[in-house]
Write a protein that holds these residues in place. Structure first.
Motif, PDB file in Angstrom:
ATOM      1  N   PRO A 262     -67.211  85.055  26.567  1.00 54.71           N
ATOM      2  CA  PRO A 262     -66.541  83.957  25.856  1.00 54.71           C
ATOM      3  C   PRO A 262     -66.004  82.854  26.756  1.00 54.71           C
ATOM      4  N   ASP A 263     -65.634  83.190  27.994  1.00 58.51           N
ATOM      5  CA  ASP A 263     -65.154  82.149  28.893  1.00 58.51           C
ATOM      6  C   ASP A 263     -66.278  81.174  29.240  1.00 58.51           C
ATOM      7  N   GLN A 264     -67.481  81.685  29.454  1.00 56.68           N
ATOM      8  CA  GLN A 264     -68.608  80.818  29.777  1.00 56.68           C
ATOM      9  C   GLN A 264     -69.101  80.058  28.540  1.00 56.68           C
ATOM     10  N   ARG A 265     -69.056  80.721  27.410  1.00 56.38           N
ATOM     11  CA  ARG A 265     -69.403  80.036  26.166  1.00 56.38           C
ATOM     12  C   ARG A 265     -68.444  78.878  25.920  1.00 56.38           C
ATOM     13  N   ALA A 266     -67.145  79.090  26.172  1.00 54.71           N
ATOM     14  CA  ALA A 266     -66.155  78.034  25.955  1.00 54.71           C
ATOM     15  C   ALA A 266     -66.435  76.836  26.861  1.00 54.71           C
ATOM     16  N   ARG A 267     -66.843  77.093  28.085  1.00 54.52           N
ATOM     17  CA  ARG A 267     -67.178  75.990  28.997  1.00 54.52           C
ATOM     18  C   ARG A 267     -68.354  75.189  28.471  1.00 54.52           C
ATOM     19  N   LEU A 268     -69.350  75.879  27.917  1.00 51.98           N
ATOM     20  CA  LEU A 268     -70.506  75.170  27.369  1.00 51.98           C
ATOM     21  C   LEU A 268     -70.132  74.393  26.118  1.00 51.98           C
ATOM     22  N   ALA A 276     -75.334  72.067  29.718  1.00 53.90           N
ATOM     23  CA  ALA A 276     -76.455  72.883  29.255  1.00 53.90           C
ATOM     24  C   ALA A 276     -77.496  73.104  30.344  1.00 53.90           C
ATOM     25  N   ALA A 277     -77.784  72.082  31.144  1.00 52.67           N
ATOM     26  CA  ALA A 277     -78.804  72.227  32.192  1.00 52.67           C
ATOM     27  C   ALA A 277     -78.357  73.237  33.245  1.00 52.67           C
ATOM     28  N   GLY A 278     -77.098  73.151  33.686  1.00 53.67           N
ATOM     29  CA  GLY A 278     -76.585  74.102  34.662  1.00 53.67           C
ATOM     30  C   GLY A 278     -76.512  75.509  34.101  1.00 53.67           C
ATOM     31  N   ALA A 279     -76.104  75.617  32.831  1.00 53.32           N
ATOM     32  CA  ALA A 279     -76.050  76.930  32.190  1.00 53.32           C
ATOM     33  C   ALA A 279     -77.440  77.554  32.135  1.00 53.32           C
ATOM     34  N   THR A 280     -78.450  76.736  31.842  1.00 51.69           N
ATOM     35  CA  THR A 280     -79.830  77.223  31.777  1.00 51.69           C
ATOM     36  C   THR A 280     -80.248  77.832  33.105  1.00 51.69           C
ATOM     37  N   GLU A 281     -79.956  77.156  34.207  1.00 45.05           N
ATOM     38  CA  GLU A 281     -80.377  77.643  35.524  1.00 45.05           C
ATOM     39  C   GLU A 281     -79.695  78.956  35.879  1.00 45.05           C
ATOM     40  N   LEU A 283     -78.433  81.134  33.730  1.00 44.06           N
ATOM     41  CA  LEU A 283     -78.923  82.158  32.819  1.00 44.06           C
ATOM     42  C   LEU A 283     -80.310  82.652  33.229  1.00 44.06           C
ATOM     43  N   LEU A 284     -81.143  81.757  33.731  1.00 53.82           N
ATOM     44  CA  LEU A 284     -82.450  82.179  34.237  1.00 53.82           C
ATOM     45  C   LEU A 284     -82.286  83.210  35.345  1.00 53.82           C
ATOM     46  N   ARG A 285     -81.364  82.940  36.270  1.00 59.19           N
ATOM     47  CA  ARG A 285     -81.100  83.898  37.355  1.00 59.19           C
ATOM     48  C   ARG A 285     -80.510  85.182  36.811  1.00 59.19           C
ATOM     49  N   PHE A 286     -79.525  85.058  35.971  1.00 55.69           N
ATOM     50  CA  PHE A 286     -78.735  86.194  35.501  1.00 55.69           C
ATOM     51  C   PHE A 286     -79.561  87.144  34.645  1.00 55.69           C
ATOM     52  N   LEU A 287     -80.464  86.601  33.827  1.00 58.55           N
ATOM     53  CA  LEU A 287     -81.200  87.404  32.851  1.00 58.55           C
ATOM     54  C   LEU A 287     -82.559  87.878  33.355  1.00 58.55           C
ATOM     55  N   SER A 288     -83.293  87.016  34.055  1.00 59.94           N
ATOM     56  CA  SER A 288     -84.592  87.382  34.642  1.00 59.94           C
ATOM     57  C   SER A 288     -85.451  88.181  33.656  1.00 59.94           C
ATOM     58  N   VAL A 333     -71.875  88.482  38.058  1.00 63.84           N
ATOM     59  CA  VAL A 333     -70.986  87.600  37.291  1.00 63.84           C
ATOM     60  C   VAL A 333     -71.788  86.426  36.757  1.00 63.84           C
ATOM     61  N   LEU A 334     -71.679  86.157  35.450  1.00 63.85           N
ATOM     62  CA  LEU A 334     -72.293  84.982  34.846  1.00 63.85           C
ATOM     63  C   LEU A 334     -71.351  83.804  35.029  1.00 63.85           C
ATOM     64  N   ASP A 335     -71.810  82.787  35.734  1.00 62.60           N
ATOM     65  CA  ASP A 335     -70.995  81.608  36.035  1.00 62.60           C
ATOM     66  C   ASP A 335     -71.857  80.373  35.824  1.00 62.60           C
ATOM     67  N   ILE A 336     -71.693  79.689  34.684  1.00 65.69           N
ATOM     68  CA  ILE A 336     -72.566  78.555  34.384  1.00 65.69           C
ATOM     69  C   ILE A 336     -72.268  77.341  35.252  1.00 65.69           C
ATOM     70  N   GLY A 337     -71.239  77.427  36.091  1.00 65.83           N
ATOM     71  CA  GLY A 337     -70.980  76.374  37.059  1.00 65.83           C
ATOM     72  C   GLY A 337     -71.645  76.637  38.398  1.00 65.83           C
ATOM     73  N   ARG A 338     -72.239  77.809  38.546  1.00 67.87           N
ATOM     74  CA  ARG A 338     -72.938  78.169  39.769  1.00 67.87           C
ATOM     75  C   ARG A 338     -74.203  77.317  39.900  1.00 67.87           C
ATOM     76  N   VAL A 339     -74.614  77.035  41.135  1.00 69.93           N
ATOM     77  CA  VAL A 339     -75.897  76.377  41.391  1.00 69.93           C
ATOM     78  C   VAL A 339     -76.784  77.404  42.092  1.00 69.93           C
ATOM     79  N   PRO A 340     -77.545  78.194  41.326  1.00 69.18           N
ATOM     80  CA  PRO A 340     -78.297  79.317  41.909  1.00 69.18           C
ATOM     81  C   PRO A 340     -79.622  78.877  42.511  1.00 69.18           C
TER      82      PRO A 340
END
Length: 404
Positions: A262-268, A276-281, A283-288, A333-340
């Protein structure tokens, strides 16, 4: 102990199932503890190498001594259906055949081309969100058939010039080809049905040309003798299957992961257009979701103190590499502010996913519009009730019930 002996006494079974849909199998962490390259056992008793380290995976994915040629009789088979589902185009080829086919297609999958398709993708996504909002508030809706699957199916149909009216047929055949629980006979029948479908569609388009990538390939490649009809039918099948299956699973699993964080959803939700673009990147790493890349050694290769012998099967699970702590701090850790930077969700090297730019745009627009327009979205059932698709399949969930 020699460098080529198994590090563990009894190599574990592979592939491994996820316990939680958005986390790698627990067995991956145990493999990583034994080293970046370890041994595992396939369903038929064959032992193969499993590469769980990020640096080792990147090195091997560009090593020409690892072959992708699925026509080889000794190519390792992860699950029984893989021996029958003939997804050979591009992903199952080595140079020079691979390079010839990739050059035929690459101009249609550039960043520029994907961005040019944004208005069409926004129209498709907007229509799906409109359909969701037509439901009564509090009504349970399954996002897999209502959102995650129709978006990439519609996009790839429009891109290829395939009638969307046939989507139920090819989605069902795709499911039979890619799900690990399918038998070899079921996968073979589905593969044959799709090839026959494209044979008939190509013949019809030669008589009555339309618009789309398939029509262009017929005119520019088939008509000039640069490709045969059988190869074109196989290529079209590969594009259709890969173009909707992985993105549909990724879209559904991305929504699930955000609802469970929910914390990451709230940021989005706070800034869907900007994040959305950063979250996508991330999530691609996190989910694979396209997890198990497979290869066979065409020559001896020494890496990380291990000698991979010619003829050995090699698996490179991206979900393990993308959770390597030395490359991605706090990888679980899922962090949509990360640049993976440099994640391997789309692979690496000459076989890096040709549709990655299109997939990114679909995911970005899908997440932006869904959470921007339905910010109160929440799961209707606990995640434990959803289960996960089995190992050896594109990872995801079969259903995603939500309310708002």
């Amino acid at each position: 102990m020699s460098s080529n002996q198994a590090v563990v006494a009894t190599p574990p079974a592979f592939p491994m199932d996820r316990g939680c849909p958005y986390h790698p199998p627990a067995g991956y962490a145990r493999l990583q503890q034994d080293g970046p390259i370890t041994r595992a056992t396939l369903f038929d008793g064959r032992e193969v190498w499993v590469v769980t380290g990020y640096e080792e995976a990147r090195r091997l994915l560009v090593d020409p001594r690892l072959s992708s040629d699925r026509s080889r009789p000794d190519f390792p088979v992860l699950v029984p259906r893989m021996a029958a589902a003939k997804l050979v185009a591009l992903v199952g080829m080595d140079p020079p055949e691979h390079d010839i086919q990739r050059r035929m297609l690459i101009g249609n999958f550039t960043v520029r081309r994907a961005n040019a398709l944004r208005p069409d993708i926004e129209r498709i996504v907007g229509g799906r969100v409109d359909a969701l909002l037509a439901h009564e508030p509090g009504e349970v809706v399954d996002l897999v058939p209502e959102f995650a699957l129709p978006i990439p199916s519609t996009v790839i149909c429009e891109l290829l010039g395939v009638p969307y009216g046939d989507h139920e047929f090819f989605e069902e055949q795709t499911r039979r080809m890619v799900i690990a629980t399918s038998t070899a006979a079921e996968a073979a029948a589905a593969s044959r049905a799709l090839v026959d479908y494209f044979d008939e569609l190509i013949a019809a388009k030669r008589e009555r040309p339309g618009e789309g990538l398939l029509d262009e390939l017929i005119a520019e490649r088939l008509g000039t003798g640069q490709i045969g009809q059988d190869d074109l039918a196989s290529m079209a099948m590969f594009l259709l299957v890969a173009g909707h299956e992985t993105t549909a699973n990724m879209l559904g699993l991305s929504v699930l992961a955000l609802l469970e964080h929910p914390d990451q959803r709230a940021r989005l939700v706070e800034d869907p257009a900007g994040r959305a673009a950063g979250a996508t990147e991330e999530l691609l790493r996190f989910l694979s979701v396209a997890d198990e890349i497979q290869r066979i050694a065409a020559a001896d290769i020494e890496v990380a103190g291990v000698v991979i012998r010619a003829g050995d099967g090699v698996y490179l699970p991206t979900a393990a590499a993308n959770r390597t702590a030395s490359t991605f701090p706090d990888p679980d850790v899922l962090d949509i502010g990360r640049v993976p930077r440099g994640h391997l969700a789309f692979g690496y090297g000459i076989h890096q996913c040709i549709g990655q730019n299109l997939a990114r745009v679909e995911l970005e627009i899908g997440l932006r519009e869904l959470f921007g327009r339905i910010p109160t979205l929440r799961l209707a059932e606990p995640v434990e009730a959803l289960g996960a698709k089995p190992g050896g399949s594109v990872q995801g969930v079969y259903r995603l019930p939500v309310v708002w």
